[in-house]
Design an enzyme around this catalytic site. Sequence first.
Site, mmCIF file in Angstrom:
data_model
loop_
_atom_site.group_PDB
_atom_site.id
_atom_site.type_symbol
_atom_site.label_atom_id
_atom_site.label_comp_id
_atom_site.label_asym_id
_atom_site.label_seq_id
_atom_site.Cartn_x
_atom_site.Cartn_y
_atom_site.Cartn_z
ATOM 1 N N GLU A 188 -93.207 35.121 77.453
ATOM 2 C CA GLU A 188 -94.529 35.305 76.857
ATOM 3 C C GLU A 188 -94.432 35.777 75.411
ATOM 4 O O GLU A 188 -95.190 35.334 74.548
ATOM 5 C CB GLU A 188 -95.354 36.346 77.631
ATOM 6 C CG GLU A 188 -95.311 36.250 79.130
ATOM 7 C CD GLU A 188 -94.175 37.071 79.714
ATOM 8 O OE1 GLU A 188 -94.365 38.259 80.052
ATOM 9 O OE2 GLU A 188 -93.077 36.505 79.829
ATOM 10 N N HIS B 66 -89.074 38.262 76.414
ATOM 11 C CA HIS B 66 -89.560 37.525 77.567
ATOM 12 C C HIS B 66 -90.235 36.243 77.094
ATOM 13 O O HIS B 66 -90.569 36.095 75.918
ATOM 14 C CB HIS B 66 -90.549 38.372 78.351
ATOM 15 C CG HIS B 66 -89.922 39.537 79.039
ATOM 16 N ND1 HIS B 66 -90.504 40.161 80.105
ATOM 17 C CD2 HIS B 66 -88.761 40.200 78.808
ATOM 18 C CE1 HIS B 66 -89.734 41.151 80.517
ATOM 19 N NE2 HIS B 66 -88.672 41.198 79.744
ATOM 20 N N CYS C 296 -95.426 40.331 81.168
ATOM 21 C CA CYS C 296 -94.791 41.643 81.109
ATOM 22 C C CYS C 296 -95.698 42.628 80.373
ATOM 23 O O CYS C 296 -96.588 42.234 79.625
ATOM 24 C CB CYS C 296 -93.431 41.550 80.434
ATOM 25 S SG CYS C 296 -93.512 41.279 78.667
#
Length: 91
Positions: free
Chosen positions: A53, A51, A81
């Site tokens: 992040e 993801h 997440c």
Amino acid sequence: MNDYMKIAIELADDNLKTNVGGPFGACIVRNGEIIGRGSNHVLGNTDPTVHAEIMAIRDACKNINSYDLSGSELYTTCYPCPYVCISCYVG
């Protein structure tokens, strides 16, 4: 909207052109400096953990040559997440 959030949004928008993942972007800031950037690469890497992040965290750690991101702030275009909460501490 602050400048760091605008950069996260730009990363998300740019990612739509690559087809490597969804429209998600993130950046990590420490002491007013961007130390990490990332965008979603779930589709391109066939990996549900990459993801935006996570990519930003990996980039930041590489750039500062440390796993310790204490004092940093995460700007992301989506709620982080669970992997971020489990694997790293940012903030």
